[in-house]
Design an enzyme around this catalytic site. Sequence first.
Site, PDB file in Angstrom:
ATOM      1  N   TYR A 165      -9.843   2.444  15.717  1.00 18.12           N
ATOM      2  CA  TYR A 165      -9.084   3.007  14.585  1.00 18.12           C
ATOM      3  C   TYR A 165      -9.266   4.522  14.503  1.00 18.12           C
ATOM      4  O   TYR A 165      -8.294   5.275  14.450  1.00 18.12           O
ATOM      5  CB  TYR A 165      -9.540   2.339  13.287  1.00 18.12           C
ATOM      6  CG  TYR A 165      -8.808   2.838  12.060  1.00 18.12           C
ATOM      7  CD1 TYR A 165      -7.487   2.459  11.819  1.00 18.12           C
ATOM      8  CD2 TYR A 165      -9.425   3.687  11.143  1.00 18.12           C
ATOM      9  CE1 TYR A 165      -6.802   2.911  10.702  1.00 18.12           C
ATOM     10  CE2 TYR A 165      -8.753   4.148  10.018  1.00 18.12           C
ATOM     11  CZ  TYR A 165      -7.437   3.755   9.807  1.00 18.12           C
ATOM     12  OH  TYR A 165      -6.757   4.214   8.698  1.00 18.12           O
ATOM     13  N   LYS A 208      -6.379   7.373  15.245  1.00 16.92           N
ATOM     14  CA  LYS A 208      -5.914   8.277  14.179  1.00 16.92           C
ATOM     15  C   LYS A 208      -6.146   9.741  14.569  1.00 16.92           C
ATOM     16  O   LYS A 208      -5.381  10.627  14.179  1.00 16.92           O
ATOM     17  CB  LYS A 208      -6.608   7.936  12.857  1.00 16.92           C
ATOM     18  CG  LYS A 208      -6.152   6.609  12.255  1.00 16.92           C
ATOM     19  CD  LYS A 208      -4.672   6.635  11.903  1.00 16.92           C
ATOM     20  CE  LYS A 208      -4.210   5.382  11.188  1.00 16.92           C
ATOM     21  NZ  LYS A 208      -2.797   5.449  10.790  1.00 16.92           N
ATOM     22  N   THR A 258      -5.571  -0.089  -1.210  1.00 16.17           N
ATOM     23  CA  THR A 258      -4.469  -0.822  -0.574  1.00 16.17           C
ATOM     24  C   THR A 258      -5.013  -2.063   0.136  1.00 16.17           C
ATOM     25  O   THR A 258      -6.231  -2.312   0.127  1.00 16.17           O
ATOM     26  CB  THR A 258      -3.779   0.050   0.494  1.00 16.17           C
ATOM     27  OG1 THR A 258      -4.694   0.225   1.580  1.00 16.17           O
ATOM     28  CG2 THR A 258      -3.340   1.396  -0.028  1.00 16.17           C
ATOM     29  N   GLY A 262       0.777  -1.231   0.000  1.00 17.48           N
ATOM     30  CA  GLY A 262       0.000   0.000   0.000  1.00 17.48           C
ATOM     31  C   GLY A 262       0.810   1.284   0.000  1.00 17.48           C
ATOM     32  O   GLY A 262       1.768   1.446  -0.763  1.00 17.48           O
ATOM     33  N   ILE A 263       0.420   2.192   0.891  1.00 16.65           N
ATOM     34  CA  ILE A 263       1.027   3.529   0.926  1.00 16.65           C
ATOM     35  C   ILE A 263       2.512   3.440   1.308  1.00 16.65           C
ATOM     36  O   ILE A 263       3.342   4.192   0.785  1.00 16.65           O
ATOM     37  CB  ILE A 263       0.239   4.427   1.909  1.00 16.65           C
ATOM     38  CG1 ILE A 263      -1.183   4.678   1.361  1.00 16.65           C
ATOM     39  CG2 ILE A 263       0.962   5.750   2.150  1.00 16.65           C
ATOM     40  CD1 ILE A 263      -2.148   5.306   2.371  1.00 16.65           C
ATOM     41  N   ASP A 286       8.194  -4.750  14.353  1.00 12.55           N
ATOM     42  CA  ASP A 286       6.840  -4.530  14.871  1.00 12.55           C
ATOM     43  C   ASP A 286       6.880  -3.153  15.523  1.00 12.55           C
ATOM     44  O   ASP A 286       7.507  -2.975  16.569  1.00 12.55           O
ATOM     45  CB  ASP A 286       6.489  -5.616  15.890  1.00 12.55           C
ATOM     46  CG  ASP A 286       5.126  -5.387  16.537  1.00 12.55           C
ATOM     47  OD1 ASP A 286       4.509  -4.339  16.279  1.00 12.55           O
ATOM     48  OD2 ASP A 286       4.690  -6.258  17.310  1.00 12.55           O
TER      49      ASP A 286
HETATM   50  N1  LIG Z   1      -6.009   2.628   2.515  1.00 18.26           N
HETATM   51  C1  LIG Z   1      -6.763   3.590   2.989  1.00 18.26           C
HETATM   52  O1  LIG Z   1      -7.871   3.800   2.502  1.00 18.26           O
HETATM   53  C2  LIG Z   1      -6.259   4.466   4.104  1.00 18.26           C
HETATM   54  C3  LIG Z   1      -7.001   5.624   4.413  1.00 18.26           C
HETATM   55  C4  LIG Z   1      -6.565   6.426   5.443  1.00 18.26           C
HETATM   56  C5  LIG Z   1      -5.411   6.120   6.146  1.00 18.26           C
HETATM   57  N2  LIG Z   1      -4.701   4.996   5.829  1.00 18.26           N
HETATM   58  C6  LIG Z   1      -3.493   4.724   6.614  1.00 18.26           C
HETATM   59  O2  LIG Z   1      -2.396   4.557   5.746  1.00 18.26           O
HETATM   60  C7  LIG Z   1      -1.412   3.746   6.382  1.00 18.26           C
HETATM   61  C8  LIG Z   1      -0.969   2.661   5.432  1.00 18.26           C
HETATM   62  O3  LIG Z   1      -2.045   1.763   5.231  1.00 18.26           O
HETATM   63  P1  LIG Z   1      -2.339   1.074   3.836  1.00 18.26           P
HETATM   64  O4  LIG Z   1      -3.643   1.569   3.372  1.00 18.26           O
HETATM   65  O5  LIG Z   1      -1.166   1.181   2.931  1.00 18.26           O
HETATM   66  O6  LIG Z   1      -2.590  -0.424   4.347  1.00 18.26           O
HETATM   67  P2  LIG Z   1      -1.824  -1.787   4.080  1.00 18.26           P
HETATM   68  O7  LIG Z   1      -2.538  -2.774   4.926  1.00 18.26           O
HETATM   69  O8  LIG Z   1      -1.689  -2.028   2.628  1.00 18.26           O
HETATM   70  O9  LIG Z   1      -0.366  -1.507   4.673  1.00 18.26           O
HETATM   71  C9  LIG Z   1      -0.106  -1.438   6.043  1.00 18.26           C
HETATM   72  C10 LIG Z   1       1.266  -2.058   6.294  1.00 18.26           C
HETATM   73  O10 LIG Z   1       1.555  -1.952   7.700  1.00 18.26           O
HETATM   74  C11 LIG Z   1       2.142  -3.179   8.115  1.00 18.26           C
HETATM   75  N3  LIG Z   1       1.962  -3.364   9.541  1.00 18.26           N
HETATM   76  C12 LIG Z   1       0.841  -3.707  10.205  1.00 18.26           C
HETATM   77  N4  LIG Z   1       1.089  -3.824  11.508  1.00 18.26           N
HETATM   78  C13 LIG Z   1       2.400  -3.540  11.686  1.00 18.26           C
HETATM   79  C14 LIG Z   1       3.251  -3.483  12.811  1.00 18.26           C
HETATM   80  N5  LIG Z   1       2.800  -3.777  14.046  1.00 18.26           N
HETATM   81  N6  LIG Z   1       4.553  -3.129  12.628  1.00 18.26           N
HETATM   82  C15 LIG Z   1       5.016  -2.868  11.391  1.00 18.26           C
HETATM   83  N7  LIG Z   1       4.259  -2.921  10.280  1.00 18.26           N
HETATM   84  C16 LIG Z   1       2.960  -3.247  10.437  1.00 18.26           C
HETATM   85  C17 LIG Z   1       1.429  -4.250   7.302  1.00 18.26           C
HETATM   86  O11 LIG Z   1       2.155  -5.464   7.266  1.00 18.26           O
HETATM   87  C18 LIG Z   1       1.306  -3.558   5.956  1.00 18.26           C
HETATM   88  O12 LIG Z   1       2.423  -3.829   5.129  1.00 18.26           O
HETATM   89  C19 LIG Z   1      -2.066   3.211   7.665  1.00 18.26           C
HETATM   90  O13 LIG Z   1      -1.613   3.956   8.768  1.00 18.26           O
HETATM   91  C20 LIG Z   1      -3.537   3.449   7.424  1.00 18.26           C
HETATM   92  O14 LIG Z   1      -4.265   3.587   8.614  1.00 18.26           O
HETATM   93  C21 LIG Z   1      -5.105   4.167   4.825  1.00 18.26           C
END
Ligand SMILES: NC(=O)c1ccc[n+]([C@@H]2O[C@H](COP(=O)([O-])OP(=O)(O)OC[C@H]3O[C@@H](n4cnc5c(N)ncnc54)[C@H](O)[C@@H]3O)[C@@H](O)[C@H]2O)c1
Length: 254
Positions: free
Chosen positions: A152, A156, A189, A17-18, A57
């Site tokens: 969540y 946030k 993502t 993802g991001i 972690d």
């Molecule tokens: N996708 C969305 O729509 C969205 C919207 C708003 C905010 N976000 C935020 O963006 C950020 C990235 O999320 P994403 O959408 O790319 O999701 P994602 O699930 O694709 O990626 C999250 C990553 O974090 C890792 N992770 C989880 N727990 C962990 C830990 N304890 N230690 C280390 N790594 C850990 C996972 O293995 C994964 O690779 C997050 O903080 C999420 O809350 C996402």
Amino acid sequence: MPDLSGKTAIVTGCASGIGAATVRRLRADGAEVLGTDIDPSGETVCTEAGARFAVQDVADIALWPEIVAQAGEAFGRLDILVNNAGIVVSLSIEDVTDEAWDRVYGVNIKGTMAGCRAAIAAMKENPGGSSGSIINIASTSAMAALPNDVAYCSSKGAVRVLSKSVATHCAKQGYKIRCNTVIPGATETGILHKAEEEIPGLMAAVAATSPMNRLADPAETAAAIAFLASDECPFMTGAELLVDGGALSIHPGF
Ligand SMILES: NC(=O)c1ccc[n+]([C@@H]2O[C@H](COP(=O)([O-])OP(=O)(O)OC[C@H]3O[C@@H](n4cnc5c(N)ncnc54)[C@H](O)[C@@H]3O)[C@@H](O)[C@H]2O)c1
């Protein structure tokens, strides 16, 4: 494109993802990057992007100084920290368990706090004097709540104010360390794909909340992160960049 050459970065949650998009973007802009993730598959993302990788972690806060030290040993300095790792456990206020609450808060806010603390200790000692940019990732769910995601959303919300406290502390201390928040809207993502499995049709429904009628590509969020990481915005600290395709800007009736 922001020029990040000569800069070094840690990006958490780099396996997908991001986070993965941010590793690629910061590398493309010239930074040396250490990506970390609890998921060892982050190594593939990092290797392909020419970045280093460490299993981490983020909720294991005792490990943070070691991760920052790894970046220091590899690159000689730390300029950028992107606290991106985050998790969702979808439970309402009536259903949320103590265990789920602690797990979400451990990753989303305690891990982010520990990352900021460890990074500031290193950034203060950068060759040439204190300097750095910390970018914490919140969510539009910190601005308009999801009824089924109490842990969540509230974690946030805490990230937003954590960034402001870090930013103002560093500024008052005279450190040249900025801290800002990126607030993504619905982005295509792993988190959303997982939620779609539980609630079929969710992704299309969420996309429709944006006047652009689509989800964000993670690279679009990474672009905002790269801007805040760069020297293009030296007076931006404690700020929030909304990357939501206008979803929170439109009147709910339209
Ligand atoms: N996708 C969305 O729509 C969205 C919207 C708003 C905010 N976000 C935020 O963006 C950020 C990235 O999320 P994403 O959408 O790319 O999701 P994602 O699930 O694709 O990626 C999250 C990553 O974090 C890792 N992770 C989880 N727990 C962990 C830990 N304890 N230690 C280390 N790594 C850990 C996972 O293995 C994964 O690779 C997050 O903080 C999420 O809350 C996402």
